[in-house]
Design a protein around this motif. Sequence first.
Motif, PDB file in Angstrom:
ATOM      1  N   ARG A  24       0.822  -1.218   0.000  1.00 47.05           N
ATOM      2  CA  ARG A  24       0.000   0.000   0.000  1.00 47.05           C
ATOM      3  C   ARG A  24       0.853   1.264   0.000  1.00 47.05           C
ATOM      4  O   ARG A  24       0.413   2.310  -0.476  1.00 47.05           O
ATOM      5  CB  ARG A  24      -0.954  -0.010   1.192  1.00 47.05           C
ATOM      6  CG  ARG A  24      -2.040  -1.077   1.066  1.00 47.05           C
ATOM      7  CD  ARG A  24      -3.026  -1.013   2.210  1.00 47.05           C
ATOM      8  NE  ARG A  24      -3.715   0.263   2.279  1.00 47.05           N
ATOM      9  CZ  ARG A  24      -4.754   0.610   1.506  1.00 47.05           C
ATOM     10  NH1 ARG A  24      -5.210  -0.256   0.601  1.00 47.05           N
ATOM     11  NH2 ARG A  24      -5.322   1.792   1.627  1.00 47.05           N
ATOM     12  N   ARG A  71     -16.868  -2.769  -9.551  1.00 49.36           N
ATOM     13  CA  ARG A  71     -16.253  -3.974  -9.004  1.00 49.36           C
ATOM     14  C   ARG A  71     -15.925  -4.927 -10.141  1.00 49.36           C
ATOM     15  O   ARG A  71     -16.574  -4.926 -11.183  1.00 49.36           O
ATOM     16  CB  ARG A  71     -17.193  -4.672  -8.017  1.00 49.36           C
ATOM     17  CG  ARG A  71     -17.445  -3.899  -6.747  1.00 49.36           C
ATOM     18  CD  ARG A  71     -18.497  -4.591  -5.867  1.00 49.36           C
ATOM     19  NE  ARG A  71     -18.941  -3.677  -4.832  1.00 49.36           N
ATOM     20  CZ  ARG A  71     -18.393  -3.600  -3.619  1.00 49.36           C
ATOM     21  NH1 ARG A  71     -17.414  -4.433  -3.301  1.00 49.36           N
ATOM     22  NH2 ARG A  71     -18.836  -2.732  -2.745  1.00 49.36           N
ATOM     23  N   SER A 130      -7.346  -3.219  -2.586  1.00 49.39           N
ATOM     24  CA  SER A 130      -8.803  -3.216  -2.780  1.00 49.39           C
ATOM     25  C   SER A 130      -9.495  -2.823  -1.480  1.00 49.39           C
ATOM     26  O   SER A 130      -9.148  -3.326  -0.413  1.00 49.39           O
ATOM     27  CB  SER A 130      -9.300  -4.597  -3.218  1.00 49.39           C
ATOM     28  OG  SER A 130      -8.748  -4.959  -4.463  1.00 49.39           O
ATOM     29  N   GLU A 131     -10.489  -1.941  -1.591  1.00 54.87           N
ATOM     30  CA  GLU A 131     -11.232  -1.577  -0.380  1.00 54.87           C
ATOM     31  C   GLU A 131     -12.224  -2.667   0.007  1.00 54.87           C
ATOM     32  O   GLU A 131     -12.661  -2.715   1.157  1.00 54.87           O
ATOM     33  CB  GLU A 131     -11.929  -0.239  -0.570  1.00 54.87           C
ATOM     34  CG  GLU A 131     -12.926  -0.157  -1.711  1.00 54.87           C
ATOM     35  CD  GLU A 131     -13.486   1.256  -1.868  1.00 54.87           C
ATOM     36  OE1 GLU A 131     -14.606   1.493  -1.361  1.00 54.87           O
ATOM     37  OE2 GLU A 131     -12.815   2.112  -2.464  1.00 54.87           O
ATOM     38  N   HIS A 132     -12.551  -3.522  -0.920  1.00 47.37           N
ATOM     39  CA  HIS A 132     -13.393  -4.686  -0.602  1.00 47.37           C
ATOM     40  C   HIS A 132     -12.967  -5.834  -1.511  1.00 47.37           C
ATOM     41  O   HIS A 132     -12.835  -5.660  -2.722  1.00 47.37           O
ATOM     42  CB  HIS A 132     -14.868  -4.362  -0.803  1.00 47.37           C
ATOM     43  CG  HIS A 132     -15.778  -5.445  -0.305  1.00 47.37           C
ATOM     44  ND1 HIS A 132     -16.953  -5.789  -0.940  1.00 47.37           N
ATOM     45  CD2 HIS A 132     -15.687  -6.272   0.766  1.00 47.37           C
ATOM     46  CE1 HIS A 132     -17.541  -6.777  -0.282  1.00 47.37           C
ATOM     47  NE2 HIS A 132     -16.791  -7.080   0.765  1.00 47.37           N
ATOM     48  N   CYS A 150     -10.553  -6.392   3.587  1.00 49.03           N
ATOM     49  CA  CYS A 150     -10.562  -4.953   3.348  1.00 49.03           C
ATOM     50  C   CYS A 150      -9.130  -4.459   3.405  1.00 49.03           C
ATOM     51  O   CYS A 150      -8.464  -4.592   4.445  1.00 49.03           O
ATOM     52  CB  CYS A 150     -11.418  -4.226   4.390  1.00 49.03           C
ATOM     53  SG  CYS A 150     -11.410  -2.417   4.213  1.00 49.03           S
ATOM     54  N   ARG A 151      -8.662  -3.951   2.288  1.00 45.20           N
ATOM     55  CA  ARG A 151      -7.300  -3.417   2.195  1.00 45.20           C
ATOM     56  C   ARG A 151      -6.252  -4.408   2.690  1.00 45.20           C
ATOM     57  O   ARG A 151      -5.329  -4.064   3.425  1.00 45.20           O
ATOM     58  CB  ARG A 151      -7.210  -2.089   2.929  1.00 45.20           C
ATOM     59  CG  ARG A 151      -8.150  -1.035   2.331  1.00 45.20           C
ATOM     60  CD  ARG A 151      -8.033   0.320   2.984  1.00 45.20           C
ATOM     61  NE  ARG A 151      -8.829   1.293   2.216  1.00 45.20           N
ATOM     62  CZ  ARG A 151     -10.086   1.638   2.530  1.00 45.20           C
ATOM     63  NH1 ARG A 151     -10.661   1.113   3.591  1.00 45.20           N
ATOM     64  NH2 ARG A 151     -10.746   2.491   1.770  1.00 45.20           N
ATOM     65  N   THR A 155     -11.779  -9.465   7.113  1.00 42.36           N
ATOM     66  CA  THR A 155     -12.892  -8.941   7.904  1.00 42.36           C
ATOM     67  C   THR A 155     -13.835 -10.054   8.332  1.00 42.36           C
ATOM     68  O   THR A 155     -14.713  -9.830   9.160  1.00 42.36           O
ATOM     69  CB  THR A 155     -13.667  -7.879   7.101  1.00 42.36           C
ATOM     70  OG1 THR A 155     -14.102  -8.446   5.853  1.00 42.36           O
ATOM     71  CG2 THR A 155     -12.793  -6.673   6.813  1.00 42.36           C
ATOM     72  N   ASP A 176      -9.222   0.262  -4.435  1.00 44.42           N
ATOM     73  CA  ASP A 176      -9.304   1.210  -3.326  1.00 44.42           C
ATOM     74  C   ASP A 176      -9.193   2.643  -3.841  1.00 44.42           C
ATOM     75  O   ASP A 176      -8.190   3.028  -4.435  1.00 44.42           O
ATOM     76  CB  ASP A 176      -8.174   0.909  -2.335  1.00 44.42           C
ATOM     77  CG  ASP A 176      -8.330   1.687  -1.041  1.00 44.42           C
ATOM     78  OD1 ASP A 176      -9.226   2.549  -0.960  1.00 44.42           O
ATOM     79  OD2 ASP A 176      -7.553   1.410  -0.109  1.00 44.42           O
ATOM     80  N   ARG A 177     -10.221   3.449  -3.551  1.00 50.09           N
ATOM     81  CA  ARG A 177     -10.196   4.841  -3.995  1.00 50.09           C
ATOM     82  C   ARG A 177      -9.255   5.710  -3.175  1.00 50.09           C
ATOM     83  O   ARG A 177      -9.034   6.870  -3.515  1.00 50.09           O
ATOM     84  CB  ARG A 177     -11.628   5.396  -3.979  1.00 50.09           C
ATOM     85  CG  ARG A 177     -12.424   4.938  -5.204  1.00 50.09           C
ATOM     86  CD  ARG A 177     -13.912   5.119  -5.039  1.00 50.09           C
ATOM     87  NE  ARG A 177     -14.487   4.096  -4.175  1.00 50.09           N
ATOM     88  CZ  ARG A 177     -15.769   3.767  -4.178  1.00 50.09           C
ATOM     89  NH1 ARG A 177     -16.595   4.358  -5.005  1.00 50.09           N
ATOM     90  NH2 ARG A 177     -16.224   2.839  -3.366  1.00 50.09           N
ATOM     91  N   GLU A 178      -8.694   5.163  -2.117  1.00 53.84           N
ATOM     92  CA  GLU A 178      -7.613   5.861  -1.421  1.00 53.84           C
ATOM     93  C   GLU A 178      -6.300   5.750  -2.207  1.00 53.84           C
ATOM     94  O   GLU A 178      -5.403   6.570  -2.056  1.00 53.84           O
ATOM     95  CB  GLU A 178      -7.402   5.268  -0.015  1.00 53.84           C
ATOM     96  CG  GLU A 178      -8.529   5.551   0.951  1.00 53.84           C
ATOM     97  CD  GLU A 178      -8.232   4.974   2.332  1.00 53.84           C
ATOM     98  OE1 GLU A 178      -7.140   4.400   2.525  1.00 53.84           O
ATOM     99  OE2 GLU A 178      -9.103   5.097   3.215  1.00 53.84           O
TER     100      GLU A 178
END
Length: 635
Positions: A24, A71, A130-132, A150-151, A155, A176-178
Motif C-alpha cells: 500500500r 467492481r 482493494s477496499e473490498h 478490506c485493504r 474482515t 481502493d479509492r484511497e
Amino acid sequence: MAANQDSSYDVDKIQVLEDIDAVRKRPGMYIGSTGPDGLLQMIYEVVDNSVDEALAGFCTTIEIVIHEDKRITVRDDGRGIPVGIHPEAGVSTVELVLTTLHAGGKFDEGGYKVSGGLHGVGVSAVNALSEHFVVEVRWRDGKVYRQEFCRGRKTTELEVVGESNETGTTITFLPDREIFDEIHYNFSKLSHRLQELAYLNAGLTIQFDNRLTGVKRAFHAEGGIAAFVQELATGKEPLHEGPIYLAESRGSQSVEVAMLFTDAMEEEVFTFANNINTREGGTHLTGFRAALTKVLNDYAREKRILRQEDEALPGEAIREGLVAIVSVKLQQPEFEGQTKAKLGSPGIRAFVEEVVREQLGQYLAKNPSVGRAIIENSLSAHRARLAAAKARKLVRRKEALFGGGLPGKLADCTSGSPEESELFIVEGDSAGGSAKQGRDRNFQAILPLRGKVLNVEKARLGKLLDNQELRAIITALGTGIRDQFNLDGLRYHKVIIMADADVDGSHIRTLLLTFFFRNLRPLIERGHVYIAKAPLYLAQRGQVRRYLYSDEELEAYQAEEDGKYIVRRFKGLGEMNPEELWETTMNPETRILRQVTIRDALEADEVFTTLMGTDVPRRRDFIRENAHRVVALDI
C-alpha cells in the motif's frame, strides 16, 4: 468440475516467502502505476491465476464481469484455492495466499509446472489495494467457502456458505479509492488481452460481461494461435492456404508455432512465453529465425532452386511477408528486465530450433508447392534488395516514392540540419496558408493536405501510392516506406500532425496515424511523430487573452471570471490568423505537443484494424466502451 483433477495441488504446495506491508505504501512497485494501467494490471493478476489453472489442464472457462459500481469479478472452473490449514503458517491456505506476498503454488513443481505469474505477489497485491475483496472457493469436498477482506486484512473468517458439485474460484474486488484517484478501465486494452489469452490457450473460453457499457463478448479459439495468425493476416494475400502449424511438448516445456507467408512487404512475428507477450523477442525468437533460415535454404538447394552450394537466402528475405506467432511454455522462465519483454532462458533456443527444423522440413516435403511458393517469394525479395530493377513491384514503388523532387505544395525550411527541422502536416489549404505565414521558416516546414487522406487500412499498396496527398508526405519525409524505409533519409526531426480540434480533425489524425503505423512505423518507434494540440476557444477580458483547449477549461474560466469577457470559438485552424496559430500551436515556447508512442504493437494493430477496418459491429462496440475516454483524452 474441470477434467483431469489432481489432488497434488494442495496446502503443502504453498510456500511463504515474505510479508506484504509495503504494497500500500508503494503500489507502483507491484502493479506498475496507480493509473489506468495499474487498474488493468490488477485484473490481469487475477485472470492470470485462472489461466495458470488452464495451463495446468484444470480450467476450461473463465468469466470476467465489470459491475455497474466498478467492481470486478473473475470466476473460473479450476481446482479452487486449497482451503485447508497450511502446516507452516497455521492459517487457512486461502487466507495465506491472499494476504502474504510470494505465497502460492507456483514455486513448487507439484503445484504448477508452467505459469506466467512466477513472482507470486499478484493476487495478494490486488487484495492489499482493494477496499473490498471477496473470495469464494468451490472445493473438492462439495462445499463452497467464502472469506472477505478490506485493504489486505480479513474482515471475516473462512466459512462454509453453501454446496456445489463443481470446483473453482471466484474473486470479486473493488479497487481502493484511497490508492486510485479515478477508476476508469481501458476496455479496449482489456478486451485485447482477453482475446490474446484465448488464442494462446486453444479451447479455453473467456467470457467478458461489461455491465458498465452493456457490451458482452466471448473469446474462444479452437484453432489457437493458427486462428490468431489468420486474424493478423487479414487484408494480406496469402501465398498458401491456411497457416503452417508446428507443435511439440517435452516434459515441462512446449512450443507452438503458426505461420502464414503473404505477399506483404513487412514481417510480423510476435512471441510469447507462458502467455506473456515478449515484445522484444528473446531466445525463442532467435531459435525460430535460425531454424526457418536453415530449413528453407536447405529446401531450396535440394530442389535446385538455389544452384550454388555457397548461395543462400538471407533471413530478412525469407521472412518478408511472414505473419507468425511463436509461443513457448516452460518451467521457471528467465526474463531480461522487470517488464518481461525479452526471454532469456538459454535452453529454449535449442528446443525451438530443433522442433521447427524437424517439423517444417517434414511439412515442406509433403507440401512442395507451398515450399516453392515461399522460396520464390524469398528470392524475389532478395533480388529486389540486390537490384530493384529485377522486381517489378519494388521498382514501381521506388519510382513512385523517389521519382521527381519535393512536392510543390511543401513550404520547406531553410535549415539544412534534420536535427533542427520540423515538418507540420496541416489539415486544409487555408490553415496551411496561415501556418506558412506564421511559422519560423528557419526550421519549420509546412505541408498542407486537401481534405481527408486515403484510409490505408482498406487499400492495397498500389492505391496508396496513387494517392497524391500520401505520396507528398512520403516524398517530403525522404525515408521511403515499409521495407524500403531508411531512417538516414529523414529530413525532419519532428513530424507534427496539426488538425482541427473537432470530430473531423480527429478523423484526419486517425487516418494519418493509421498511415504512419502501417507504413512508417519506425518513425513512431523512434519518437519522431507528434500531434499538435489546437485550442477550441479564445477568451478575452480587456487586453488579456487566454486560449482554452476544452469545454472543461471554458467552464472553469467562466466560473472564476466575475467581470465582462468575450469568448470566441475556433471552428478550425483555418479561422486562426498567422499570429494566433504561431502563438498557440507552433511556437516551441508555448505550444502543446503530444508524442505518439507504441507500447504494444499487437494491441495497436488490433485497434487500427477495429477503427479503420470493415467490421462495423466490432467498431461500434469499441466506440461504446471507449466513449467515456473522449472527453479526457489528452492528445
